[in-house]
Design an enzyme around this catalytic site. Sequence first.
Site, PDB file in Angstrom:
ATOM      1  CG  ASP A  90      -2.011   1.234   1.441  1.00 25.76           C
ATOM      2  OD1 ASP A  90      -3.156   1.342   0.348  1.00 25.76           O
ATOM      3  OD2 ASP A  90      -1.464   1.909   2.206  1.00 25.76           O
ATOM      4  CD  GLU A 135      -5.375   0.214  -4.075  1.00 26.47           C
ATOM      5  OE1 GLU A 135      -6.636   0.694  -4.182  1.00 26.47           O
ATOM      6  OE2 GLU A 135      -4.964   0.771  -3.056  1.00 26.47           O
ATOM      7  CB  CYS A 159     -13.150  -5.945   6.989  1.00 21.53           C
ATOM      8  SG  CYS A 159     -12.072  -7.415   8.659  1.00 21.53           S
ATOM      9  CB  CYS A 210     -15.077 -10.537   8.339  1.00 15.94           C
ATOM     10  SG  CYS A 210     -15.674  -8.523   8.531  1.00 15.94           S
ATOM     11  CB  CYS A 265     -13.952  -4.803  11.392  1.00 17.66           C
ATOM     12  SG  CYS A 265     -15.496  -6.165  10.271  1.00 17.66           S
ATOM     13  CB  CYS A 303     -15.187  -9.568  12.144  1.00 16.71           C
ATOM     14  SG  CYS A 303     -13.607  -8.633  11.547  1.00 16.71           S
ATOM     15  CG  ASP A 338      -1.527   3.385   4.896  1.00 19.93           C
ATOM     16  OD1 ASP A 338      -2.868   3.832   4.926  1.00 19.93           O
ATOM     17  OD2 ASP A 338      -0.859   3.815   5.596  1.00 19.93           O
TER      18      ASP A 338
END
Length: 355
Positions: free
Chosen positions: A124, A208, A261, A264, A280, A283, A290
Site C-alpha cells: 500500500d 494499486e 475488512c 471478513c 470492523c 468481526c 494501511d
Amino acid sequence: MLKRTRLQWMYEVPKCVAQEALRDLTRASIRYRSGLSGRPVMKTKKRSSRAFRITNDRITVQNERVRLSKIGFVKLKEKNYLPSRGVRIFGATISERAGRWFISLQVSTEINVQINTGPVVGVDLGIRRLATLSDGTTVSNPRPFARFEQKLRRLDRALARKKRGSKNYADCRQRMSTIYLRITNIRKDTVHKATSRLARTKSVIGVEDLPVRNMQKNRALAKHIHDAAFGEFVRQLHYKTVWYGSALVRISRVFPSTKMCSRCGRVKRSMGLQERSYECGSCGLMIDRDLNAAINIKNVAAGSTDTENARLTGEVHAIVQVPWSDAGTERQAVTSADGEQMYLRVNRGGNEGGE
Ligand SMILES: [Zn+2]
C-alpha cells in the site's frame, strides 16, 4: 539549405544529437495526442533540462573515461562504474544538474532470470509512509522536500534581494539547485532501495494502480505525492520484477482496498482520510488502516492470474536493454523516463531444453 546557412552550429555537434531531439519531439506529440501528457512546450536555454543524447555513434567506455565523438575523451568522476565490456552500447545521454554533468549509457546485456520463489506481498503506497507491506513491514517516507523547504525559502528570499546577473545572484541560484539535486537523490535512493528489495525477495507483488494524475489535482495532497513518487515506485517495480523473476500485479483502482475488512471481507460505505485505523463492525478486527489495505491487495495478488509477467515459467532467458548510469545511487539504477527502452525476449524450449 536552412541547415547550411543559418544553422552552422549544427555541424559542430554530432548529427544524431539533432535527430534525437526531433525524435523526442515526435514522441512528445504522440504522447500529447494520445492524452498521456500535456502539450509539448518549446525548449529554452534557461528553463529546459540541459541534456542531449548521442546514438549510433562510436562511444568508447574505459575504466576512467569515455570517448564521445566530436567531444573527445571525458574523464569520469566515478571510476570503474560504467560497463566497459560484455555489453553493447546503444547510446548515451549527457545531462547537467546543479553544475554537475552526468552520463548514462543505454546498453544491451543478457541476463538469466531465475523464477523467484519468495512469498506474495501486497504493497500500500501512502503519504504518511511511503509503503506499507502486507507482512507488517514499512518503508518510511523520507520527505526530502519538507526537510529542505525552509532552507530553500530562505535562499529564495535572499535571491530576490540580489541583483540579477550579478555574481551573488548566480551563487545563490547555484546553492538552490544543489539542494534540489540532493532532494532528487534522496528520493531516488529510497525508492530504488525499496523496489529492489521487493523485486528480489518476493515472488508476486501487488500494488494499486493509483490515479496519480487525478490526485495531483488536489493541491494539498499534490506536494506530498510528488515527494512520495508513487508513479516512479510502480515503474521501477515493473522493470525490476522482470530482472528478478518476480511478478507485478497492478490492482484496479476501483477495488475497495481501504474500505474492505481484510479478515471478513465486509466493505464499509465510507472511510475518512483521517481514520488511521480500520475497525470492523462485523468481526471486530482492529488494524492499522494501511496494513489492512496492504493485506487486501496481497489477497487479490495471490489469487490473480492476470499478472503482467507471471507468465514466465521455468528458466527464462531474457535480453534486457537498460540505461546504465553513473549518476544513480545504486548500480542498477535506471533513469529513463519511460519503459520504452526495456524489452524482453522470452526463450522457451530451444537449447535450454524447456517444454
Ligand atoms: Zn471484519
